[in-house]
Design a protein around this motif. Structure first.
Motif, mmCIF file in Angstrom:
data_model
loop_
_atom_site.group_PDB
_atom_site.id
_atom_site.type_symbol
_atom_site.label_atom_id
_atom_site.label_comp_id
_atom_site.label_asym_id
_atom_site.label_seq_id
_atom_site.Cartn_x
_atom_site.Cartn_y
_atom_site.Cartn_z
ATOM 1 N N GLU A 39 0.806 -1.220 0.000
ATOM 2 C CA GLU A 39 0.000 0.000 0.000
ATOM 3 C C GLU A 39 0.841 1.273 0.000
ATOM 4 O OE1 GLU A 39 -2.741 -0.143 3.222
ATOM 5 O OE2 GLU A 39 -3.920 -1.784 2.357
ATOM 6 N N GLY A 40 2.131 1.142 0.243
ATOM 7 C CA GLY A 40 2.976 2.329 0.233
ATOM 8 C C GLY A 40 4.263 2.131 1.001
ATOM 9 N N ARG A 41 5.085 3.190 1.015
ATOM 10 C CA ARG A 41 6.383 3.166 1.685
ATOM 11 C C ARG A 41 6.423 4.318 2.678
ATOM 12 N NH1 ARG A 41 7.119 3.069 -3.809
ATOM 13 N NH2 ARG A 41 8.189 5.071 -3.860
ATOM 14 N N THR A 42 7.003 4.070 3.840
ATOM 15 C CA THR A 42 6.889 5.061 4.920
ATOM 16 C C THR A 42 8.194 5.508 5.528
ATOM 17 O OG1 THR A 42 6.594 3.274 6.534
ATOM 18 C CG2 THR A 42 4.594 4.225 5.561
ATOM 19 N N GLY A 43 9.286 4.780 5.361
ATOM 20 C CA GLY A 43 10.513 5.190 6.020
ATOM 21 C C GLY A 43 11.616 4.159 5.899
ATOM 22 N N ALA A 44 12.500 4.147 6.898
ATOM 23 C CA ALA A 44 13.658 3.259 6.862
ATOM 24 C C ALA A 44 14.051 2.857 8.277
ATOM 25 C CB ALA A 44 14.839 3.935 6.161
ATOM 26 N N PHE A 45 14.824 1.776 8.363
ATOM 27 C CA PHE A 45 15.351 1.329 9.659
ATOM 28 C C PHE A 45 16.825 0.991 9.499
ATOM 29 C CE2 PHE A 45 13.949 -2.536 7.544
ATOM 30 C CZ PHE A 45 14.977 -3.438 7.799
ATOM 31 N N ALA A 46 17.526 0.916 10.627
ATOM 32 C CA ALA A 46 18.954 0.581 10.649
ATOM 33 C C ALA A 46 19.190 -0.543 11.647
ATOM 34 C CB ALA A 46 19.784 1.803 11.034
ATOM 35 N N VAL A 47 19.998 -1.522 11.246
ATOM 36 C CA VAL A 47 20.358 -2.662 12.080
ATOM 37 C C VAL A 47 21.876 -2.729 12.149
ATOM 38 C CG1 VAL A 47 20.284 -5.187 12.242
ATOM 39 C CG2 VAL A 47 18.275 -3.942 11.471
ATOM 40 N N ASP A 48 22.425 -2.904 13.349
ATOM 41 C CA ASP A 48 23.883 -2.942 13.465
ATOM 42 C C ASP A 48 24.426 -4.302 13.041
ATOM 43 O OD1 ASP A 48 23.604 -4.715 15.621
ATOM 44 O OD2 ASP A 48 23.933 -3.172 17.143
ATOM 45 N N ALA A 49 25.748 -4.427 13.061
ATOM 46 C CA ALA A 49 26.399 -5.647 12.585
ATOM 47 C C ALA A 49 26.052 -6.864 13.427
ATOM 48 C CB ALA A 49 27.914 -5.434 12.551
ATOM 49 N N ASP A 50 25.548 -6.657 14.639
ATOM 50 C CA ASP A 50 25.150 -7.760 15.517
ATOM 51 C C ASP A 50 23.684 -8.135 15.355
ATOM 52 O OD1 ASP A 50 27.701 -7.959 16.687
ATOM 53 O OD2 ASP A 50 27.230 -6.293 18.056
ATOM 54 N N GLY A 51 22.971 -7.457 14.458
ATOM 55 C CA GLY A 51 21.584 -7.794 14.212
ATOM 56 C C GLY A 51 20.587 -7.060 15.069
ATOM 57 N N GLU A 52 21.022 -6.040 15.804
ATOM 58 C CA GLU A 52 20.116 -5.287 16.663
ATOM 59 C C GLU A 52 19.661 -4.011 15.956
ATOM 60 O OE1 GLU A 52 18.926 -6.175 19.592
ATOM 61 O OE2 GLU A 52 20.048 -8.059 19.556
ATOM 62 N N GLU A 53 18.350 -3.771 15.960
ATOM 63 C CA GLU A 53 17.859 -2.536 15.384
ATOM 64 C C GLU A 53 18.277 -1.355 16.252
ATOM 65 O OE1 GLU A 53 13.945 -2.379 13.545
ATOM 66 O OE2 GLU A 53 13.586 -0.464 14.548
ATOM 67 N N ILE A 54 18.881 -0.350 15.616
ATOM 68 C CA ILE A 54 19.400 0.791 16.362
ATOM 69 C C ILE A 54 18.672 2.087 16.038
ATOM 70 C CG2 ILE A 54 21.703 -0.182 16.725
ATOM 71 C CD1 ILE A 54 22.673 1.381 14.298
ATOM 72 N N ALA A 55 17.922 2.113 14.938
ATOM 73 C CA ALA A 55 17.205 3.345 14.587
ATOM 74 C C ALA A 55 16.098 3.015 13.607
ATOM 75 C CB ALA A 55 18.154 4.378 13.993
ATOM 76 N N ARG A 56 15.061 3.871 13.628
ATOM 77 C CA ARG A 56 13.912 3.700 12.740
ATOM 78 C C ARG A 56 13.234 5.050 12.570
ATOM 79 N NH1 ARG A 56 9.717 -0.372 11.404
ATOM 80 N NH2 ARG A 56 11.362 -1.861 11.869
ATOM 81 N N ASN A 57 12.775 5.328 11.360
ATOM 82 C CA ASN A 57 12.017 6.539 11.101
ATOM 83 C C ASN A 57 10.935 6.214 10.081
ATOM 84 O OD1 ASN A 57 11.299 9.087 9.516
ATOM 85 N ND2 ASN A 57 12.502 9.962 11.194
ATOM 86 N N GLU A 58 9.689 6.520 10.409
ATOM 87 C CA GLU A 58 8.568 6.260 9.505
ATOM 88 C C GLU A 58 7.849 7.553 9.149
ATOM 89 O OE1 GLU A 58 6.318 2.625 9.975
ATOM 90 O OE2 GLU A 58 7.572 2.067 11.700
ATOM 91 N N GLU A 59 8.647 8.613 8.961
ATOM 92 C CA GLU A 59 8.118 9.916 8.574
ATOM 93 C C GLU A 59 8.611 10.330 7.191
ATOM 94 O OE1 GLU A 59 9.295 12.532 11.659
ATOM 95 O OE2 GLU A 59 7.961 11.660 13.168
ATOM 96 N N CYS A 60 8.775 9.341 6.328
ATOM 97 C CA CYS A 60 9.265 9.610 4.971
ATOM 98 C C CYS A 60 8.327 8.949 3.972
ATOM 99 C CB CYS A 60 10.692 9.091 4.808
ATOM 100 S SG CYS A 60 11.467 9.463 3.206
ATOM 101 N N PRO A 61 7.173 9.571 3.696
ATOM 102 C CA PRO A 61 6.213 8.968 2.773
ATOM 103 C C PRO A 61 6.799 8.817 1.367
ATOM 104 C CG PRO A 61 5.628 11.254 3.258
ATOM 105 C CD PRO A 61 6.718 10.882 4.211
ATOM 106 N N ALA A 62 6.482 7.661 0.752
ATOM 107 C CA ALA A 62 6.947 7.354 -0.605
ATOM 108 C C ALA A 62 8.467 7.362 -0.691
ATOM 109 C CB ALA A 62 6.335 8.307 -1.630
#
Length: 407
Positions: free
Chosen positions: A193-216
């Motif tokens: 239905e659409g795209r909303t943002g991006a996430f970041a995962v470190d080299a150990d597999g842990e999510e370290i950041a996320r932002n869902e304020e980037c439509p399309a």
């Protein structure tokens, strides 16, 4: 939506290559957004590692039902290969390999041999190819899976695909991924239905950041100090040092779909659209982003200058070089948007009816830009330091996609 993405041995498959070998002979072509410049060339960046064992300067050019490998200096055709009706071309970054998107996936074109090999990285809908920090990262829109290769993976003469890492996706969407020098994995968030943002995962597999304020969210580029930038329909999204930051467009609707970057400069040039109801793919404004100052502005081009996502590169002195509908390459200061020089190269042209239709484009290798002119079935080599056309070559059909192997 999952909130944690793991990359440990139990969660990420390193696939055996034998199961992925196939010959691309379908009738369809890769599919992507209409402004998907980064998917085929990533012409945004002026830095990539050349393959140590390859001294050839080769240009790959796709046209209807075929792809040709040209000598990068003379623009003479070295070899031609039959392929699907519409394909896209993606430089692998090793100075030798180009990936041809087909209905089966990413097919390996060895421009050194040259040979359109039977090696295919299978993908349901092959899309973005990103090169950075010694890694080449492929994205499958049909599954949202990411395939991570060492950029020198094709350095040997092995007849099989090299091993690579597969990072399973979450929900299929038109997306992109990148791996940074410290192993951080960045990828887009979206669904059907659409795209909303991006996430970041470190080299150990842990999510370290996320932002869902980037439509399309669309596209990706890496500027100086490994600052990653994505386009949004209301601005841009920056990632640096473990955190995201949103830059808001100066217009209520201010869509950036592609970032044209130099990894040596904090200044980014983006395509820019401020009218959501505008028809066609031609644009007449650019976005200027300072990743250090965290600013974004839109700049108008001259009235008679339009362009498409295929028409901007970074070149000498980290300036932007824009191929306009007036047939000229315009030299743009990425700090101010001012045009310092214009070089007449091809005839004036109109925007394509469909984004897949052949229309003029530009790719770059150092100081040399390659410009296509579908109206005359011609490709030109232009010295960007002075605007001189140093070579030209004829194609059997109207040139469409281009990718530089070396550079």
């Amino acid at each position: 939506m999952r909130t944690r993405h793991t990359r440990g041995a139990g969660a990420v498959a390193v696939l055996a290559t034998a199961a992925l070998l196939a010959t691309a002979c379908g009738n369809g072509g890769g599919d992507a957004d209409a402004d998907d410049a980064e998917a085929q060339n990533t012409t945004a960046t002026t830095t990539s590692a050349a393959h140590e064992g390859s001294s050839e300067n080769r240009l790959a050019v796709a046209y209807e039902n075929g792809v040709a490998v040209l000598d990068g200096e003379t623009l003479e055709i070295i070899e031609e290969f039959e392929t699907e009706e519409f394909t896209r071309l993606n430089a692998f970054g090793d100075g030798r390999t180009v990936l041809v998107t087909t209905s089966d996936g990413f097919q390996v074109l060895d421009t050194s041999a040259p040979e359109l090999t039977d090696l295919v990285i299978e993908a349901e809908t092959p899309a973005h190819v990103v090169r950075h920090a010694g890694k080449t990262v492929l994205y499958d829109d049909g599954t949202s899976d990411t395939f991570v290769f060492d950029t020198d993976a094709f350095a040997g003469d092995d007849a099989d695909l090299p091993d690579f890492e597969t990072i399973p996706g979450d929900q299929a969407h038109h997306g992109v991924s990148i791996v940074l020098s410290d192993g951080t994995f960045l990828s887009t968030i979206g669904d059907d239905e659409g795209r909303t943002g991006a996430f970041a995962v470190d080299a150990d597999g842990e999510e370290i950041a996320r932002n869902e304020e980037c439509p399309a969210i669309h596209g990706e580029g890496t500027a100086a100090d490994e600052t990653v930038i994505f386009g949004c329909e209301d601005g841009a999204l920056i990632y640096q040092d473990g955190a995201f930051e949103k830059l808001t467009a100066p217009d209520e609707y201010g869509r950036m779909g592609n970032a044209y970057v130099s990894e040596d400069s904090p200044l980014v040039v983006g395509d820019y659209k401020d009218d959501p109801d505008a028809e066609g793919v031609l644009l007449n404004k650019i976005a200027l982003i300072d990743t250090e100052a965290r600013t974004l502005e839109g700049v108008d081009l001259p009235e008679d200058v339009g362009y498409t996502w295929r028409g901007v590169v970074r070149g000498p002195d980290d300036k932007a070089y824009l191929l306009g509908t007036d047939g000229a390459i315009h030299v743009i200061d990425p700090a101010t948007g001012e045009i310092s020089e214009s070089y007449d190269v091809i005839g004036s042209w109109e925007g394509p009816a469909e984004w897949q239709d052949p229309h003029p484009g530009i790719v770059v290798n150092g100081d040399i830009a390659y410009v296509s002119e579908p109206a005359t079935n011609t490709v030109y080599a232009v010295d960007l330091t002075n605007g001189e056309v140093v070579a030209s070559g004829q194609l059997p059909e109207a040139p469409n996609e281009m990718a530089v192997a070396l550079g």
